[in-house]
Every structure is written in structure tokens, then in C-alpha cells.
Design an enzyme around this catalytic site. Structure first.
Site, PDB file in Angstrom:
ATOM      1  CB  THR A   1       3.067  -3.951  -8.272  1.00 45.82           C
ATOM      2  OG1 THR A   1       3.567  -4.079  -6.931  1.00 45.82           O
ATOM      3  CG2 THR A   1       4.245  -3.797  -9.221  1.00 45.82           C
TER       4      THR A   1
ATOM      5  CB  VAL B   1      -2.808   0.840  -9.944  1.00 45.69           C
ATOM      6  CG1 VAL B   1      -3.200   2.309 -10.021  1.00 45.69           C
ATOM      7  CG2 VAL B   1      -4.008  -0.026 -10.290  1.00 45.69           C
TER       8      VAL B   1
ATOM      9  CB  CYS C   1       1.791  -3.681   1.755  1.00 49.68           C
ATOM     10  SG  CYS C   1       2.030  -2.478   3.049  1.00 49.68           S
TER      11      CYS C   1
ATOM     12  CD  GLU D   1       0.318  -7.689  -2.213  1.00 50.59           C
ATOM     13  OE1 GLU D   1      -0.022  -7.085  -3.235  1.00 50.59           O
ATOM     14  OE2 GLU D   1       0.785  -7.122  -1.213  1.00 50.59           O
TER      15      GLU D   1
HETATM   16  P1  TAP Z   1      -5.240  -0.492  -6.099  1.00 51.91           P
HETATM   17  O1  TAP Z   1      -6.342  -1.183  -6.775  1.00 51.91           O
HETATM   18  O2  TAP Z   1      -3.968  -0.287  -6.834  1.00 51.91           O
HETATM   19  O3  TAP Z   1      -5.853   0.917  -5.641  1.00 51.91           O
HETATM   20  C1  TAP Z   1      -5.144   1.820  -4.844  1.00 51.91           C
HETATM   21  C2  TAP Z   1      -5.703   3.212  -5.061  1.00 51.91           C
HETATM   22  O4  TAP Z   1      -5.443   3.618  -6.408  1.00 51.91           O
HETATM   23  C3  TAP Z   1      -7.206   3.319  -4.873  1.00 51.91           C
HETATM   24  O5  TAP Z   1      -7.511   4.562  -4.279  1.00 51.91           O
HETATM   25  C4  TAP Z   1      -7.707   3.240  -6.301  1.00 51.91           C
HETATM   26  O6  TAP Z   1      -8.974   3.822  -6.467  1.00 51.91           O
HETATM   27  C5  TAP Z   1      -6.637   4.027  -7.019  1.00 51.91           C
HETATM   28  N1  TAP Z   1      -6.572   3.784  -8.457  1.00 51.91           N
HETATM   29  C6  TAP Z   1      -7.005   2.694  -9.160  1.00 51.91           C
HETATM   30  N2  TAP Z   1      -6.757   2.864 -10.473  1.00 51.91           N
HETATM   31  C7  TAP Z   1      -6.175   4.079 -10.622  1.00 51.91           C
HETATM   32  C8  TAP Z   1      -5.692   4.811 -11.745  1.00 51.91           C
HETATM   33  N3  TAP Z   1      -5.759   4.344 -12.992  1.00 51.91           N
HETATM   34  N4  TAP Z   1      -5.133   6.007 -11.521  1.00 51.91           N
HETATM   35  C9  TAP Z   1      -5.030   6.520 -10.278  1.00 51.91           C
HETATM   36  N5  TAP Z   1      -5.482   5.875  -9.167  1.00 51.91           N
HETATM   37  C10 TAP Z   1      -6.042   4.652  -9.344  1.00 51.91           C
HETATM   38  O7  TAP Z   1      -4.824  -1.182  -4.747  1.00 51.91           O
HETATM   39  P2  TAP Z   1      -5.765  -1.714  -3.572  1.00 51.91           P
HETATM   40  O8  TAP Z   1      -6.426  -2.935  -4.044  1.00 51.91           O
HETATM   41  O9  TAP Z   1      -6.614  -0.588  -3.062  1.00 51.91           O
HETATM   42  O10 TAP Z   1      -4.695  -2.039  -2.440  1.00 51.91           O
HETATM   43  C11 TAP Z   1      -4.061  -3.236  -2.371  1.00 51.91           C
HETATM   44  C12 TAP Z   1      -2.633  -3.126  -2.831  1.00 51.91           C
HETATM   45  O11 TAP Z   1      -1.979  -2.057  -2.167  1.00 51.91           O
HETATM   46  C13 TAP Z   1      -1.801  -4.342  -2.511  1.00 51.91           C
HETATM   47  O12 TAP Z   1      -0.997  -4.685  -3.615  1.00 51.91           O
HETATM   48  C14 TAP Z   1      -0.919  -3.894  -1.361  1.00 51.91           C
HETATM   49  O13 TAP Z   1       0.277  -4.574  -1.212  1.00 51.91           O
HETATM   50  C15 TAP Z   1      -0.709  -2.466  -1.689  1.00 51.91           C
HETATM   51  N6  TAP Z   1      -0.335  -1.723  -0.481  1.00 51.91           N
HETATM   52  C16 TAP Z   1       0.949  -1.321  -0.337  1.00 51.91           C
HETATM   53  C17 TAP Z   1       1.323  -0.642   0.805  1.00 51.91           C
HETATM   54  C18 TAP Z   1       2.734  -0.187   0.958  1.00 51.91           C
HETATM   55  S1  TAP Z   1       2.993   0.891   2.128  1.00 51.91           S
HETATM   56  N7  TAP Z   1       3.701  -0.629   0.208  1.00 51.91           N
HETATM   57  C19 TAP Z   1       0.407  -0.377   1.791  1.00 51.91           C
HETATM   58  C20 TAP Z   1      -0.899  -0.807   1.609  1.00 51.91           C
HETATM   59  C21 TAP Z   1      -1.254  -1.476   0.444  1.00 51.91           C
HETATM   60  P3  TAP Z   1     -10.317   2.935  -6.434  1.00 51.91           P
HETATM   61  O14 TAP Z   1     -10.609   2.665  -5.024  1.00 51.91           O
HETATM   62  O15 TAP Z   1     -11.329   3.793  -7.052  1.00 51.91           O
HETATM   63  O16 TAP Z   1     -10.039   1.688  -7.233  1.00 51.91           O
END
Ligand code: TAP
Length: 450
Positions: free
Chosen positions: A208, A210, A262, A354
């Protein structure tokens, strides 16, 4: 610059992947814009045929994609196979859209009025590490089906299945440049999707925090955005439910993918009169979850994705935490954490934030109104389950929960044919289902004077 990919189950090096620069990202976006014009000029039936071929190629590569996900993400092999099959299904379902994205003819005075669903152009898809290939397909398949080009940035930890999917697309005959996967840092490649004006929409799945930052960045160009963000979903068990089934399935509602989901039902709410019996039934169910080698067909839960994430999850369970009971996990090497059940106060950090790991909190509730109030007492609203034998109550509670995806007497959240997305700070917009391609179009209205 390169990024080293580790196998989360044993910490061995799988491979290294080059991280793209801003200049390379811009070049990829420009190539995508050229390919999009050729793609949109094809006959709808030809676009549909190429997407079906892409689906067939994925079908032929299910074992290969699953094996990649096992070593890159630590997903159990059975689950990884399901994920690859799901990508095929999303593509196949999306392949119907090019021939069915019809506009409307609207009755007006003095002429003929027609609407068209025009493509946006280039769409930037940013994916997280928890379900790398399925979440990628939710973005790229309907976007391509609606005549767009896609540039996709996978999470740094888990780029391998996305890279293979881009190759499969090319091998299936998609125009060169139409679907490109650009590994790299979020702060470089992902950020560029937001600022580069040729990218007309950003689909972001991740945290949320990012997501908010991306939405604010997109506002500068009024860029279209779909956000799929975090969750803190409730699994509500009423005393009249089939308690045996509710308890036997509860671990799979939260520990699937080691809780890195998620939709994880990370708060279990149990009606007070059934609480003790439910906990008695839950304990052996949790201890029975098979945690271990993801390549083993019998494994139900693998490791966490990375050491940094393991440390974050562990920080939610300090030595004095209210642990009710735990399952087991290998001791290492690898990023292992056992399924853990807490019985904290309602205002504890574990009840609010979370965790994104195999940690669940169980709470008693007094009555239906209390259950609804507590389930909704969160900034999130993604999923949830309701267990009851009373159909009326199932309907009432499902309508009252502020969440995008609810399930009565099951923990199912995701189907390629039904809409998926969040209320409140769990997101904006919907993916999957019959309307998914529409989210990648602009509606144009044309009036012909007669
Ligand atoms: P984030 O840290 O937010 O990263 C998600 C993606 O965004 C990664 O590819 C990341 O790249 C990229 N990113 C990071 N900073 C950015 C910026 N400033 N500008 C543009 N892109 C950026 O999340 P995560 O840790 O990978 O995933 C976990 C989160 O995702 C949890 O909160 C989970 O609930 C959520 N999630 C939600 C869903 C649905 S469908 N609602 C599904 C799966 C996951 P890097 O890898 O380089 O950091």
C-alpha cells in the site's frame, strides 16, 4: 548492474539478472509504442489467434515454468503448476476479447451515435514477488487483448518466470517489442513507468505504501492506474458452522504460499461459544501442514522468499508474543518460518498490520454485529471468509464486510473469470473477469449527423 537470484529453500545461487537503466527502460517503452501500432492494426481475429497460440505455448511449458518458480520463489511444486496453468487460462480467456470488445449504438436525436473502446497505447505493469507469474498475467493478458503493448517490471527477487513468459510470447508470434519484461529496481524502472509520458497506464501490485506513491506520481499526468495492494482479511467462524471443516481448512486460508498472499485470512474471528472447541481442532490442523522442500510433491508450504523478509515476519513475533501453538519448519539453510498461531488483543500490532508470512491471530467475538465491526476495523478490504450453516447470515455478513472478494464456507478468492480487487486501501480498480480488458481502453463517443 546485476541482481543475484537465490533459491529460498537452500540459499544457493540460481542465476544473476541484469538490472535495466532508465535509458534502457525508455528504449523499451519506445519499442513498445511502435509495436502497439502494428498490433492494433491487425484484424481482431488475428490478435485473438496469436493470444491463443501464446496460451498454448504456456500450456506446453507448465512443467518448465513451475520448476522455475520452485527454485526462484520456493513455491511448492503443486502450487507452482497451478500458477502456470492459471496463466494459460487467463490468456485463453483474454483471447476472446479482441473479437468481443464491442461498443454501443446509443439512440440520439439528429444522427447516429456510436462508442468505441480504443486502446490506451503502452501499459506499464509492476509486479510483486509473491505470485510472480499469475499477477503478471492479470496485467499483460487483458492489456494485450485490448490492443495495447506491455512493458512489465517484475520484482527484483523473482523475475525468472516473467522473463520466460516474454520469450514464450515472442515464440508464439507476438510482434517484437509488444510484450517486454524489463528486470530492474522499482526506484528506477518502476518509477520510469510513472514518469515516462508514453506509458498511458500503470498497473501496480504491491504494498500500500508504494501504491500510494505511484498513484501520487501518476496524478501529475492524470495517468490511468490500477492498484492491487495489501490486505488483513478476516476468516469469520460462527458457532453454527461445520467447525471441523472450518478448522481443517483455516490453515490453508492463511498459510498458503507461506502466508505471502494478499488474500491471507490472517485474522480468524471465532464466535465466543465455539472458541475453545475451534482452537482444539485448529491445533492438529496447523501441526499437520507439511512444511519443507518445495520440489517434493507432498509439500504444502515452502520457505519465505528472502532473508530480509524472514526477518521482517519474525519481528512480529517477539519472545513474549501470545503464541497459542505452532507448526514445524526446517531449521536451515533456507528462509524457513513455522506456521504460527497467536491469540493477541484486538489492538495488537499483529491484529492490525499485514505480516505477509505464516502468522495468524485468533480472536473471539460476541455476536454478528461485533464480528462485522471488528472485521471492518482495518484500512484494508481485499478478501475474507464466512463460515456458517445459516444461508441468510452468510449473505448478510458478506454484504456488510467492506471487502472486494468474499467466500462463504470456503477460502477461494481468485478465478480467472470473476473480478478481483480491493476496497479501501487494498486497491483501486478490478482485474480478471469479463470486464478486465475494458480497464485497458478509453471509451470514445462518435456522433454522425444525418
Ligand atoms: P512492494 O515492495 O510494494 O514492491 C512491489 C513492486 O513495486 C516491486 O516490483 C518493486 O520493485 C516495485 N517498486 C518498489 N518501489 C517502487 C517505486 N518507487 N516505484 C515503482 N515501483 C516500485 O511490494 P512487495 O513487497 O513486492 O509485495 C508485497 C505486497 O504486495 C504486500 O503488501 C501484498 O499484500 C501486496 N500484494 C497485493 C496483491 C493484490 S492482488 N492486492 C497481490 C500480491 C501482493 P523491487 O522489487 O525492485 O522493490
Amino acid at each position: 548492474m546485476t541482481h543475484t537470484i537465490l533459491n529460498p529453500a537452500d540459499e544457493t545461487v540460481v542465476t544473476t539478472v541484469a538490472a535495466a537503466t532508465i535509458e534502457e527502460t525508455d528504449a523499451a517503452i519506445a519499442r513498445a509504442a511502435r509495436a502497439q501500432r502494428d498490433w492494433a492494426a491487425l484484424a481482431p481475429a488475428d490478435r485473438a489467434r496469436l493470444l491463443r497460440r501464446f496460451a498454448d505455448a504456456v500450456d506446453g511449458a507448465v512443467e518448465e515454468l513451475a520448476a522455475i518458480e520452485v527454485s526462484n520463489s520456493g513455491h511448492p511444486i503443486g502450487q507452482a503448476r497451478w500458477e502456470a496453468g492459471h496463466v494459460r487460462d487467463v490468456l485463453e480467456y483474454s483471447a476472446a476479447a479482441p473479437e468481443r470488445l464491442s461498443g454501443r449504438q446509443i439512440p440520439v436525436a439528429g444522427g447516429l451515435d456510436v462508442t468505441f473502446h480504443e486502446p490506451l497505447g503502452v501499459v506499464g505493469v509492476i509486479t510483486p514477488w509473491n505470485f510472480p507469474m499469475t499477477i503478471a498475467s492479470w496485467g499483460f493478458a487483458p492489456a494485450l487483448a485490448a490492443s495495447n503493448a506491455v512493458v512489465l517490471k517484475p520484482a527484483e527477487w523473482t523475475p525468472l518466470t516473467s522473463l520466460r513468459l516474454a520469450e514464450l510470447g515472442l515464440e508464439s508470434g507476438l510482434p517484437d517489442g509488444l510484450f517486454q519484461v524489463i528486470p530492474g529496481k522499482g526506484s528506477v524502472v518502476g518509477e520510469r513507468f510513472v514518469t515516462n509520458e508514453t506509458v498511458r497506464k500503470v498497473v501496480f501490485t504491491g504494498s500500500t505504501e508504494v501504491g500510494r506513491h505511484i498513484m501520487a506520481g501518476c496524478a501529475a499526468q492524470v495517468k490511468r492506474v490500477t492498484l492491487e495492494l495489501g490486505g488483513k482479511s478476516a476468516n469469520i467462524v460462527f458457532a453454527d458452522a461445520d467447525l471441523e471443516r472450518a478448522a481443517a481448512t483455516a490453515p490453508y486460508g492463511v498459510f498458503e504460499n507461506a502466508g505471502q498472499d494478499c488474500c491471507a485470512r490472517s485474522r480468524i474471528l471465532v464466535e465466543r461459544s465455539a472458541y475453545d472447541r475451534f482452537m482444539e481442532l485448529l491445533e492438529p490442523a496447523v501441526q499437520g501442514v507439511k512444511v519443507g522442500d518445495p520440489a517434493d510433491e507432498a509439500t504444502e508450504m515452502g520457505p519465505l522468499v528472502a532473508r530480509a523478509h524472514l526477518e521482517r515476519v519474525a519481528s512480529f513475533v517477539p519472545d513474549d508474543a501470545d503464541v497459542a501453538f505452532r507448526g514445524t519448519a526446517p531449521s536451515g539453510p533456507g528462509f524457513w518460518y513455522p506456521p504460527t498461531v497467536l491469540a493477541p488483543a484486538r489492538d495488537a500490532r499483529t491484529a492490525r498490520e499485514e505480516i505477509f508470512g505464516p502468522v495468524v491471530s485468533v480472536f473471539p467475538f460476541d455476536d454478528e454485529a461485533d464480528a462485522i465491526r471488528f472485521a471492518n476495523a482495518t484500512e484494508f478490504g481485499l478478501s475474507g471468509s464466512i463460515w456458517t450453516r445459516d444461508l441468510g447470515r452468510g449473505i448478510r455478513v458478506a454484504r456488510a464486510i467492506e471487502s472486494g472478494n468474499l467466500s462463504v464456507n470456503s477460502h477461494s478468492s481468485v478465478r480467472y473469470s470473476t473480478p478481483f480487487g480491493g476496497f479501501k486501501q487494498s486497491g483501486l480498480g478490478r482485474e480478471l473477469g469479463p470486464d478486465a480488458p475494458l480497464a485497458f481502453t478509453e471509451t470514445k463517443n462518435v456522433f454522425f449527423a444525418v
